[in-house]
Design an enzyme around this catalytic site. Structure first.
Site, PDB file in Angstrom:
ATOM      1  N   ASP A  51     -11.516   1.793   3.378  1.00  0.00           N
ATOM      2  CA  ASP A  51     -11.689   0.343   3.251  1.00  0.00           C
ATOM      3  C   ASP A  51     -13.155  -0.026   3.012  1.00  0.00           C
ATOM      4  O   ASP A  51     -13.464  -1.129   2.569  1.00  0.00           O
ATOM      5  CB  ASP A  51     -11.201  -0.367   4.526  1.00  0.00           C
ATOM      6  CG  ASP A  51      -9.870  -1.072   4.325  1.00  0.00           C
ATOM      7  OD1 ASP A  51      -9.509  -1.356   3.164  1.00  0.00           O
ATOM      8  OD2 ASP A  51      -9.201  -1.354   5.327  1.00  0.00           O
TER       9      ASP A  51
ATOM     10  N   GLN B 272      -5.075  -2.071   9.499  1.00  0.00           N
ATOM     11  CA  GLN B 272      -4.769  -3.375   8.922  1.00  0.00           C
ATOM     12  C   GLN B 272      -5.280  -4.494   9.829  1.00  0.00           C
ATOM     13  O   GLN B 272      -4.955  -4.545  11.013  1.00  0.00           O
ATOM     14  CB  GLN B 272      -3.258  -3.515   8.706  1.00  0.00           C
ATOM     15  CG  GLN B 272      -2.835  -4.799   8.026  1.00  0.00           C
ATOM     16  CD  GLN B 272      -3.343  -4.893   6.598  1.00  0.00           C
ATOM     17  OE1 GLN B 272      -3.260  -3.953   5.819  1.00  0.00           O
ATOM     18  NE2 GLN B 272      -3.871  -6.051   6.237  1.00  0.00           N
TER      19      GLN B 272
ATOM     20  N   LYS C 217       0.832  -1.205   0.000  1.00  0.00           N
ATOM     21  CA  LYS C 217       0.000   0.000   0.000  1.00  0.00           C
ATOM     22  C   LYS C 217       0.871   1.261   0.000  1.00  0.00           C
ATOM     23  O   LYS C 217       0.519   2.267  -0.630  1.00  0.00           O
ATOM     24  CB  LYS C 217      -0.943  -0.016   1.205  1.00  0.00           C
ATOM     25  CG  LYS C 217      -2.044  -1.079   1.080  1.00  0.00           C
ATOM     26  CD  LYS C 217      -2.713  -1.413   2.396  1.00  0.00           C
ATOM     27  CE  LYS C 217      -3.697  -2.565   2.221  1.00  0.00           C
ATOM     28  NZ  LYS C 217      -4.249  -3.084   3.477  1.00  0.00           N
TER      29      LYS C 217
END
Length: 285
Positions: free
Chosen positions: A120, A97, A53
């Site tokens: 997300d 995460q 990322k």
């Protein structure tokens, strides 16, 4: 006739190129999109994902901020950091995460991310908006799956789509997105009876169960579009998907490889979501 591979690399590159152009335009207005990533603990897979990322942000001209936290951090401390990032107008997207250590409740943490920074697409607000068809941040993996299906030129209108897996991150949102594109959708899971029979009726088959080679060649309808979301380690230690790629390729019309498929598109859609978050925060259409 072997199936055509839906390669993630060129599709993801096209998305990131488009994002990079818009990022450059925003920079000229004094705005640099910024993604804040929180990594708790030392999980090797999570570290690989986070590094990817960071590279994507650099390629798109975005700023990335990585917050590395110890595995024994308290939930309260993590929520305090989230509150600081939520209030920071220079941070446009926030990503925590997963998975998180056992002492932290994932749903509580996800719910603490402001919906407008939830790139997300995991918060209850964004998932709820998606369900009723309102503008929202769509979870990156299902969004990437839909982009890959679209790249084949196959219309979903009236097609029978089967999603194997019912997670909040992939299975459920993928089913909603397919339904919104006028597919007739069946969602299968661990309790589904006659799973193979359901799969054989799928014009579009999305596999998201996390079990190597779970979808065998005889479960694939001739001419089906097969989207393999799984990332597993096979007995030989190599990365593989939920679908028996070689066997399914003999039946499908299009199929995604693992690696080199959905994973790359997931990361590209995250860049697109972060760009959109920056534009929304600054009132830019």
């Amino acid at each position: 006739m072997a199936a055509q591979r839906i390669e993630g690399k060129p599709l993801a590159a096209a998305v990131k190129q488009r994002v990079a152009l818009e990022v450059e335009q925003l920079k000229q207005r004094g705005i640099r999109p910024c993604l804040a990533v929180i990594l708790v603990g030392e999980d090797p897979a999570s570290q690989v994902y986070v590094a990817g990322k960071e590279r994507d942000c650099a390629q798109c001209g975005m700023e990335s901020r990585l917050y590395r936290l110890p595995a024994d951090i308290t939930q309260a401390a993590l929520l305090e950091l989230l509150a600081q990032l939520a209030a920071d107008r220079e941070v446009h997207g926030i990503l925590v995460q997963l998975p998180l250590p056992a002492q932290i409740d994932e749903q509580t943490v996800i719910a603490a991310i402001p919906p407008e920074k939830d790139v997300d697409g995991f918060t209850p607000v964004n998932l709820g908006r998606m369900l009723i068809g309102q503008p929202c941040f769509v979870p990156c993996t299902p969004a990437g799956c839909l982009e890959m299906i679209a790249s084949t030129g196959v219309s979903l209108d009236g097609k029978h789509a089967v999603v194997v897996g019912r997670s909040n991150i992939v299975g459920k949102p993928a089913a909603v997105l397919l339904l919104q594109r006028n597919a007739t959708v069946t969602v299968c899971h661990s309790r589904t009876k006659d799973l193979a029979d359901h799969c054989r009726r799928a014009d579009v088959l999305v596999a998201a169960v996390g079990k190597a080679g779970f979808i065998t060649g005889d479960m694939v309808k001739p001419g089906a579009v097969v989207i393999d979301v799984g990332i597993n380690r096979g007995a030989d230690g190599k990365l593989c998907g939920d679908v028996d790629f070689a066997a399914a390729s003999e039946k499908a019309s299009f199929i995604t490889p693992v690696p080199g498929g959905v994973g790359l598109m997931t990361r590209a859609m995250l860049m697109e979501n972060t760009l959109r978050a920056a534009k929304l925060l600054h009132g830019i259409e």
